[in-house]
Design a protein around this motif. Structure first.
Motif, short mmCIF file in Angstrom:
data_model
loop_
_atom_site.label_atom_id
_atom_site.label_comp_id
_atom_site.label_asym_id
_atom_site.label_seq_id
_atom_site.Cartn_x
_atom_site.Cartn_y
_atom_site.Cartn_z
N HIS A 1 -2.42 -1.35 -10.03
CA HIS A 1 -3.15 -0.58 -11.04
C HIS A 1 -2.91 0.96 -10.81
O HIS A 1 -2.67 1.95 -11.62
N THR B 1 8.47 -2.48 -12.31
CA THR B 1 9.61 -3.72 -12.50
C THR B 1 9.01 -4.97 -12.14
O THR B 1 9.11 -5.88 -13.01
N ILE B 2 8.32 -5.25 -11.00
CA ILE B 2 7.88 -6.24 -10.47
C ILE B 2 6.51 -6.89 -11.36
O ILE B 2 6.67 -7.96 -11.96
N SER C 1 2.24 1.83 -3.40
CA SER C 1 1.33 2.20 -4.40
C SER C 1 0.85 3.63 -4.13
O SER C 1 1.07 4.31 -5.15
N ALA C 2 1.00 4.08 -2.74
CA ALA C 2 0.72 5.57 -2.45
C ALA C 2 1.82 6.50 -3.01
O ALA C 2 1.58 7.49 -3.35
N CYS D 1 0.74 -1.41 0.01
CA CYS D 1 -0.03 0.03 -0.12
C CYS D 1 1.00 1.18 -0.04
O CYS D 1 0.36 2.24 -0.70
N ASP E 1 5.69 4.00 -6.12
CA ASP E 1 7.20 3.37 -6.39
C ASP E 1 7.31 2.82 -7.74
O ASP E 1 6.54 1.80 -8.03
N SER E 2 8.26 3.13 -8.29
CA SER E 2 8.72 2.64 -9.56
C SER E 2 8.96 1.07 -9.54
O SER E 2 8.96 0.17 -10.72
N TRP F 1 -5.57 -4.26 -7.83
CA TRP F 1 -5.86 -2.67 -7.99
C TRP F 1 -4.78 -1.70 -7.53
O TRP F 1 -4.86 -0.67 -7.83
N LEU F 2 -3.92 -2.14 -6.23
CA LEU F 2 -2.82 -1.26 -5.91
C LEU F 2 -2.00 -1.21 -7.12
O LEU F 2 -1.55 0.06 -7.16
N ARG G 1 -7.99 -8.84 -4.96
CA ARG G 1 -8.65 -7.77 -5.44
C ARG G 1 -7.80 -6.37 -5.09
O ARG G 1 -7.65 -5.54 -5.91
N ALA G 2 -7.78 -6.55 -3.66
CA ALA G 2 -6.87 -5.16 -3.38
C ALA G 2 -5.43 -5.17 -3.85
O ALA G 2 -5.05 -4.05 -4.50
#
Lengths: 130, 286
Positions: A87, A62-63, A53-54, A50, A57-58, A84-85, A80-81
């Motif tokens: 995304h 890569t992952i 994502s906030a 999280c 982070d590049s 979309w994190l 699901r979380a």
């Protein structure tokens, strides 16, 4: 109890510590990490997906890109979380079976570790010697 | 609040060729402590096979038990600075301290400083109705170049407030750090969907348009204020209105305490609604 490594090619393993909030049971997080540390397999760990994502982070990109080629198993929270994190950070995970997400909020440490390490457990009947 | 947009370096825990093996328990102790401090750690296993690494950090610190001392390592491409540290003589605390010293005060997000709380949209479910954009008073949502809803200002989102997820008719908004489902990312059941659709008409909350009701209360409060000259009574009036919202479970107490005045609420709501209408109109009513 014995464990057997299943024969498909190894995928990259990613473990999320969920360090910024207490939503994953501590014992499950610890036991999964212990199993990874004892396994002899390489793996990658991140403090908190999280947070990544906030922060946009590049490394998420890569992952995600590498997972399309090599496959990926992620120990984190609800699939699901997690999807979309990635995304939300403009780093969508590939669709389909390339990525498997194992939910430490709901599954046992054993289930998650076995899923990450792609192994199954069998009960061995011990036969007493006469 | 996000302090840094990337980690200052990647930690690699190496126990392959050229290093002594570290016990599994020590390995766990070190990794768990580093992770809980906010570091990302790649474990490169025995045999010299490292997992594909995300080395975007530009700097790598390799930890290992090197019997001949920490090796000098270079990136063949010359893009990444690699340093190594022999941890043979260090206990867990010593390793963590050494990593922190290596960071040397460079900015890094760390657990305990803030909670990553922001809405995450499930675009398989989202219908772009813009209800979240209309509802949120803190400018968290916006639209992209195609007028598709997006979360634009993570930092504006009030920690522990999941209110927008409760007004989404498709249950498309998640807060992964939330305790309960489906807001935490659990699969959405038909029951969840029916319950959320019942809440779509948020005007039913206070028997009318919520923002108009707040404006009316503000006018009544002002009138009472002018007659009675009691700021306390005006504040109490607003508080009663907002307590009802809190009682519905819509908004945490600390967020209610931080809400702007009713006039500002109305202004922001109208701005958000206009933005939403414009976005929908541009998309031609998709």
């Amino acid at each position: 109890m014995t464990t057997t490594n299943l024969s498909t090619p190894p995928r990259k393993i990613l473990y999320c510590r969920c360090a910024y909030a207490k939503v994953v049971p501590e014992d499950v997080k610890d036991d999964v990490l212990r199993e990874l540390c004892a396994s002899g397999q390489p793996f990658e760990t991140v403090s908190d997906l999280c947070e990544m994502s906030a922060a946009g982070d590049s490394r998420l990109d890569t992952i995600a890109r590498e997972s399309a080629e090599n496959g990926l198993r992620i120990a984190a929270c609800f699939p699901r979380a997690v999807r979309w994190l990635f995304h939300a950070a403009d780093s969508p995970l590939p669709e389909g079976e390339a990525v498997e997400i194992l939910n430490m909020r709901e599954r046992s440490a054993t289930e998650v570790a076995d899923g990450l390490l792609h192994r199954k457990r069998e009960e061995v009947q011990e036969v007493e010697a006469d | 609040m996000v302090l840094a947009d990337n980690i200052p370096f990647q930690v690699v825990f190496y126990d392959g060729d050229g290093s002594d093996s570290i016990t599994a328990e020590n390995r766990f102790a070190i990794l768990s402590r580093l992770l809980d401090k906010g570091y990302a750690v790649l474990r490169a296993a025995a045999g010299g096979n490292a997992a594909p690494a995300a080395v975007d950090a530009g700097r790598i610190l390799v930890l290992g038990a090197f019997p001949d001392g920490a090796p000098a390592l270079d990136d063949a491409a010359g893009e990444t600075a690699i340093e190594s540290l022999d941890i043979s003589a260090l206990d867990t605390d010593g390793v963590v301290d050494a990593v922190e010293n290596f960071r040397d005060g460079r900015a890094m997000n760390q657990p305990g400083q803030w909670k990553p709380w922001f809405p995450v949209i499930d675009f398989d479910r989202c219908t772009n109705c813009m209800q979240c954009l209309s509802f949120c008073l803190f400018d968290v949502y916006g639209v992209d170049a195609e007028n598709t809803i997006q979360v634009q200002n993570n930092d504006n989102c009030k920690t522990n407030c999941p209110a927008c997820s409760r007004v989404c008719p498709e249950v498309a908004i998640m807060f992964p750090k939330y305790a309960g489902g489906p807001i935490n990312g659990e699969l959405v059941s038909e029951t969840d969907l029916e319950r959320e659709k019942m809440k779509v008409d948020i005007s039913s909350l206070l028997g009318g348009d919520i923002y108009s009701r707040l404006r009316e209360r503000s006018e009544v409060a002002k009138s009472r204020f002018s007659k009675e000259r009691s700021a306390d009574k005006a504040l109490d009036e607003r508080k009663k209105c907002l307590i009802k919202l809190q009682g519905e479970g819509m908004i945490p107490a600390e967020v209610l305490a931080d809400l702007p005045s009713p006039e500002e609420i109305a202004r922001r709501a109208e701005e958000a609604a206009q933005k939403a209408r414009a976005a929908l109109a541009s998309r031609g009513g998709d």
